[in-house]
Each structure stands twice: as C-alpha cells, then as structure tokens.
Design a protein around this motif. Structure first.
Motif, PDB file in Angstrom:
ATOM      1  N   MET A  21       0.716  -1.186  -0.335  1.00 32.24           N
ATOM      2  CA  MET A  21       0.398   0.099   0.159  1.00 32.24           C
ATOM      3  C   MET A  21       1.032   1.361   0.169  1.00 32.24           C
ATOM      4  O   MET A  21       2.383   1.216   0.503  1.00 32.24           O
ATOM      5  CB  MET A  21      -0.606  -0.171   1.299  1.00 32.24           C
ATOM      6  N   HIS A  22       0.001   2.300  -0.186  1.00 35.56           N
ATOM      7  CA  HIS A  22       1.259   3.226   0.337  1.00 35.56           C
ATOM      8  C   HIS A  22       1.206   4.577   1.222  1.00 35.56           C
ATOM      9  O   HIS A  22       0.768   3.563   2.487  1.00 35.56           O
ATOM     10  CB  HIS A  22       0.066   4.617  -0.693  1.00 35.56           C
ATOM     11  N   TYR A  23       1.944   5.211   0.911  1.00 35.40           N
ATOM     12  CA  TYR A  23       2.654   6.098   2.681  1.00 35.40           C
ATOM     13  C   TYR A  23       1.412   6.144   2.907  1.00 35.40           C
ATOM     14  O   TYR A  23       0.220   6.700   2.333  1.00 35.40           O
ATOM     15  CB  TYR A  23       3.094   6.865   2.677  1.00 35.40           C
ATOM     16  N   ASP A  24       1.009   6.559   4.222  1.00 40.94           N
ATOM     17  CA  ASP A  24      -0.275   7.536   4.686  1.00 40.94           C
ATOM     18  C   ASP A  24      -0.226   8.169   3.756  1.00 40.94           C
ATOM     19  O   ASP A  24      -1.451   9.124   3.268  1.00 40.94           O
ATOM     20  CB  ASP A  24      -0.033   7.522   5.629  1.00 40.94           C
ATOM     21  N   ILE A  25       0.354   9.702   3.825  1.00 41.26           N
ATOM     22  CA  ILE A  25       0.183  10.357   2.890  1.00 41.26           C
ATOM     23  C   ILE A  25       0.179  10.316   1.382  1.00 41.26           C
ATOM     24  O   ILE A  25      -0.554  11.625   1.346  1.00 41.26           O
ATOM     25  CB  ILE A  25       1.714  11.521   3.425  1.00 41.26           C
ATOM     26  N   ASP A  26       0.441   9.682   1.062  1.00 40.39           N
ATOM     27  CA  ASP A  26       0.210   9.416  -0.271  1.00 40.39           C
ATOM     28  C   ASP A  26      -1.391   8.532  -1.074  1.00 40.39           C
ATOM     29  O   ASP A  26      -1.438   8.813  -2.140  1.00 40.39           O
ATOM     30  CB  ASP A  26       1.229   8.382  -1.201  1.00 40.39           C
ATOM     31  N   ARG A  27      -1.907   9.037   0.350  1.00 43.49           N
ATOM     32  CA  ARG A  27      -2.913   7.636   0.170  1.00 43.49           C
ATOM     33  C   ARG A  27      -4.543   8.029  -0.320  1.00 43.49           C
ATOM     34  O   ARG A  27      -4.671   7.679  -0.609  1.00 43.49           O
ATOM     35  CB  ARG A  27      -3.431   6.640   1.357  1.00 43.49           C
ATOM     36  N   ASN A  28      -3.951   9.690  -0.684  1.00 40.36           N
ATOM     37  CA  ASN A  28      -5.662  10.398  -0.587  1.00 40.36           C
ATOM     38  C   ASN A  28      -5.850  10.043  -1.934  1.00 40.36           C
ATOM     39  O   ASN A  28      -4.931   9.573  -3.213  1.00 40.36           O
ATOM     40  CB  ASN A  28      -5.472  11.366  -0.657  1.00 40.36           C
ATOM     41  N   GLY A  29      -7.168   9.534  -2.072  1.00 40.09           N
ATOM     42  CA  GLY A  29      -7.164   9.419  -3.696  1.00 40.09           C
ATOM     43  C   GLY A  29      -7.032   7.969  -4.448  1.00 40.09           C
ATOM     44  O   GLY A  29      -7.655   7.359  -5.310  1.00 40.09           O
ATOM     45  N   THR A  30      -7.094   7.131  -3.418  1.00 37.10           N
ATOM     46  CA  THR A  30      -6.000   6.110  -3.777  1.00 37.10           C
ATOM     47  C   THR A  30      -7.020   4.647  -3.607  1.00 37.10           C
ATOM     48  O   THR A  30      -7.470   3.526  -4.309  1.00 37.10           O
ATOM     49  CB  THR A  30      -5.145   5.375  -3.250  1.00 37.10           C
TER      50      THR A  30
END
Length: 547
Positions: free
Chosen positions: A241-250
């Motif tokens: 999964m993405h890092y938490d800060i990169d997760r918006n919109g995923t």
C-alpha cells in the motif's frame, strides 16, 4: 432483647469479615487470584517497524508537541539482536515476537543452524530449520480468532513470521500459500497478486480456496468496511500500500480504519482473539532516509494505537503491546551542520511541514516527465523547495525506478538538519509500550523473545506444549522405517511422497493436507519444505494416519 440481637448481628458480621480476610490472605499467598487476574482474552500486538526514539520525537514536534497515544504506555526497552547478528532483520525480529525463539537473519519462525550471539543456545542439529509454532497458530488452535493488519504486502517478513515458516523471507509465493492455508481469520493490507491465480507462478487459485472455506475475499475497502461476518481477507493493493500521506485518492484505507474493522470482526469470538498490527512503512521511509515518510507513518501508526487503546480501555479483557522490531537508519535530530544554539524548532520542521507527498509519492506524480522545469515545478509544489541545485535536479532525473525517495529523502533531511548513519537497520534497543487492564506489564530491559513469553502468559497459552510434538521431518520418517522421498519434479509444487503398506501418501508443500488416492486428510499444521537443506517438515499426526 433488641440490644442482644444487635450485638449478635454485629458479632456475626465481624466473624465473616475476619474469615474473608483470612481467605483472601491465603489466596494472595498462593498467588491464585493474582495469576488469574492477569489473564486476558484478547491480545493486540502492534509493531511500528523500524521506529526509533528520534522518529517519535520528530512526530511529536510535527503535531505541535502534543503527546502520542502510545506515550503513556512506555515501560521498558527491548533488545533486538538475532541468533547470529547484533543487527537483526525483520524476519528473525518478527520470529522472536511470534515464537519466543531467536533465529538467524532471513529466517521466518524456524530454528536456526547458526546461533553465534552471546546467550543464544545452540539448537540440536536434528532440529535445524524445524518450524516453530507461532503464538498466532497456537491462539487459533486454542479457539481464538486471529488477525494480521499491515500496510505492506501480507507475506512480507513481519506478518509472515506469525503465520508461515521459511528459510527465505523473500519467497513470497510459498509464504503466501502457507498463510492462506493457516486460515488467518482477518487479513488486511496489500499483496493481492500473491493470491491471484493469474499472477502466481504456480497458478494456485488461493482466492477460490479462501472463498470455499467461508472467507470474504476483496480488494475493495467499501466491501470490507461493510462486511459483518467473521472471516475476511481484504487486500487493497496489488503489492504494498501507499505511505499514509500519499494515500488520498487511491481508495486505500488507513491503518487506523483497518484496525478498527479488524477489532469489530475479531471481538465477536467469545473465546477472544490475537491481532498483530504493523506500521510497515515506517521502516521503508527509514531505509530511504525520508523524514516525510517517517512522520507520515509514525502518526498513522499512532492513530491505530489510539483505536486499539480505546477498544481495550472500554473493557477489562484486552492487553495492548507496542514494540518496534528493530531500529533503522540511525536517525538524529541534529547533524554536523547543527549546533545547540543555532538550530530552532522551525529549522527542523519547515520543509517537512510543507511536504504533502513522500519521495515515493512525488515519483508517481513526476512519472516519465523528468525535465528540469517539471522537476522544479513538482518539487516546489509538493515539497516547498524552490532552491534545487543542478546536481540535485540531475540526481532526481537519474533516480532508478522505485528509488526517488532515496534521493528526495536526504535532500529534505539536509535542509532540516536531520542526520542519518545508514540506509539499513541498526542494533540499538527499542522502546516497549504496554497496556494491561490490571497494570500487569513488563518493565526494564527485556529480550524480544520475552515479549512473546509475556503474551503467551497472559493469554494462558503454553507454547512449549504446542511445539513439543508439532512437526516431524522426512528424516524422522525414514528413521522409523517409512519409504520417503521428496518429489521436486514440479518446482512450483514440491511434495513429500510416502509409501507405506502398499499405499502412497502425498503431502504438498505449504498446505495442511495429506492425500491418499481419492482421500484427503486435513493436518494440524502446514507443511514446510526447506530447499537448501532438502528437509521437508510435516505435521506429526501424519504418522498416525500412516498406521
């Protein structure tokens, strides 16, 4: 008469009070009440992979100095070395927490053949590579529900240590198959490609196997968060999964959301549960020396800690243990350019607070458009850096795929006076945090194996009895007179073949089944093949089925 009755009543009450005191003193002396009061139904183990004191300090300053949810629980330190090295990797570190035994680097919940560190006992040669029953496996066999919640791919080292056995932590496909056949009740994280028929080399349809055994299997958080059954695998990314800060919109959920849902499902079991939650990518950000990723995922992990603590404090039967598996990166707040008088708090935080993506997130945004102008534009927008040097631009332009965070992380660190000594793990102790409804928690400096011992104790699980007769090897069966050979004809489906009394029995690796003709028997434990040693370990009740 009334006075006499009053005196008699008072005397009886006094005698009863004395009797209660005597009985309570006896029980206290025997320790029975204390021992029973320390037992809990549920244990939540939370592992912030690679987290150090510098990580938590920076995360606290980032959120204005407010304490972290885990701060109130700090109670000791954990020694992290593996059986053969002062600096552990995540596989033996996870193994120590999962089994109560140290093993060597790269190994997952099997006995080592090399035990060179002080105080680590040498294993008998016949037990080299032998699988060790994990606390998750024992909890399941004790009637409890089990869960793994991570942000990495689910067969990665830490979760794998709790539900598989291997001498190669990178053997994801075989590890994944073992974890599926161990039927962990709730698995949330990444790694869909390791259960999909079309993406596996052996073409095993692990999705169908799970569904046939009553599991909901989904890659949609919407489906998962609205599920109210008792068994689910939700894998929300093909790989990690993405890092938490990169997760918006995923469409990917947060670690806190996954933890909340796992607790909702697992707590339906009246016998209790064991849940391991990992903040997986704190470690990955540390490898890259990326302070943005560190802050992002330490705080995301801490929000999951709050969820777990709120759950535990709302009842009296749940313990929460938080323990990093090792340190990583040698991170310091202050470097050779900093002095105690010259660097203020804003010097540490200015660029980290401006950042809205990790280096990995910026790499996705840049894509293949790595012109000088686009690099300047993107880095300015997502990092607030407007003074890139030409050397830095060239470094960004030439960063290999998947490694831009190793370039951008140090750039942010340098501007933030944050030092690093390594791109790898380091060997210091880590902070232990623990909550128990009666305050019964470990203190002082303990070994990582003692974390498992503590969890087993408070759950009332005797791991020794599980391990005593769990596994036998192909060599054990040969010594008992059975005709045994390892069939490696299909490298993706290696099998142990046993001929006995005119019958042929087949045991495939990674599964918990024995096949004889049209008959199939379910075994207690998954079968494990160790290629380098040519050892095949099977559940010990196989011998009874051969008779």
């Amino acid at each position: 008469m009334k006075n006499f009755l009053k005196f008699k009543k008072t005397a009886i009450i006094s005698l009863l009070l004395i009797l209660c005191l005597v009985l309570s003193s006896f029980v206290f002396a025997t320790g029975e009440t204390d021992e029973n009061s320390n037992k809990v139904k549920n244990v939540i183990l939370m592992i912030p992979d690679g987290m150090t004191i510098a990580h938590t300090t920076l995360a606290r300053w980032y959120q204005g100095g407010e304490p972290l949810a885990m701060d109130e629980l700090a109670c000791g330190l954990v020694r992290t070395y593996s059986a053969n090295n002062p600096i552990t990797d995540s596989a033996p570190a996870g193994t120590a927490y999962a089994t109560g035994y140290k093993t060597q680097n790269r190994y997952l919940s099997i006995f080592p053949e090399i035990s060179s560190m002080p105080g680590v006992g040498q294993v008998e040669e016949k037990d080299f590579y032998k699988p060790i029953v994990t606390i998750l496996e024992a909890a399941k066999k004790s009637g409890k529900s089990t869960g793994l919640v991570v942000t990495c791919q689910f067969p990665h080292a830490t979760p794998a240590a709790f539900a598989s056995h291997s001498d190669n932590r990178n053997d994801y496909e075989n590890i994944a198959e073992q974890m599926v056949y161990n039927r962990v009740d709730v698995v949330f994280g990444g790694g869909w490609k390791y259960i999909g028929k079309n993406s596996r080399k052996d073409k095993e349809d692990l999705v169908s196997y799970l569904k046939q055994n009553g599991f909901e299997v989904t890659n949609s958080w919407e489906v998962a968060k609205n599920y109210y059954g008792s068994k689910i695998w939700g894998l929300f990314a093909q790989d990690y999964m993405h890092y938490d800060i990169d997760r918006n919109g995923t469409g990917e959920p947060s670690l806190a959301e996954m933890t909340q849902k796992a607790l909702q499902i697992l707590s339906k079991n009246r016998n209790g549960f064991f849940l391991m939650v990992e903040g997986s990518e704190i470690d990955w950000a540390s490898h890259a020396n990326d302070p943005v990723g560190v802050v992002s995922d330490v705080l995301a992990f801490d929000r999951a800690v709050k969820v777990a603590l709120d759950f535990a404090k709302s009842r009296n039967d749940t313990a929460v243990i938080i323990a990093p598996d090792h340190t990583n990166g040698g991170m310091t707040l202050g470097n050779y350019s900093a002095s105690a008088d010259s660097v203020l708090l804003n010097n540490f935080l200015k660029y980290i607070r401006k950042a809205t993506r990790t280096g990995a997130g910026v790499e996705e945004i840049l894509g293949n458009n790595r012109t000088d102008e686009n690099i300047k534009k993107v880095v300015s927008k997502y990092y607030g850096i407007d003074n890139l040097t030409q050397d830095e631009i060239n470094a960004i332009k030439n960063a290999p795929a998947g490694r831009l965070n190793y370039v951008l992380g140090p750039m942010i660190s340098k501007r933030s006076y944050i030092g690093w000594t390594s791109n790898d793990h380091t060997g210091e102790e880590v902070v232990l945090y623990a909550y128990h409804p009666n305050g019964y928690v470990p203190h002082g400096v303990i070994d990582n194996t003692e974390v498992c011992d503590y969890m087993a104790e408070i759950m009332g699980i005797d791991l020794g009895s599980f391990n005593e007769n769990a596994y036998i090897s192909n060599a054990d069966l040969e010594e008992k007179g059975y005709d045994v050979f390892i069939d490696t004809g299909n490298p993706y489906n290696i099998q142990l073949v046993i001929n006995s009394k005119g019958k042929t029995y087949t045991i495939p690796q990674n599964k918990n089944v024995l096949i004889e003709g049209n008959k199939q028997y379910t075994l207690k434990y998954v079968s494990v093949y160790i290629p380098g040693a040519k050892k095949f370990f099977v559940s010990s009740e196989v011998e009874d089925l051969l008779k």
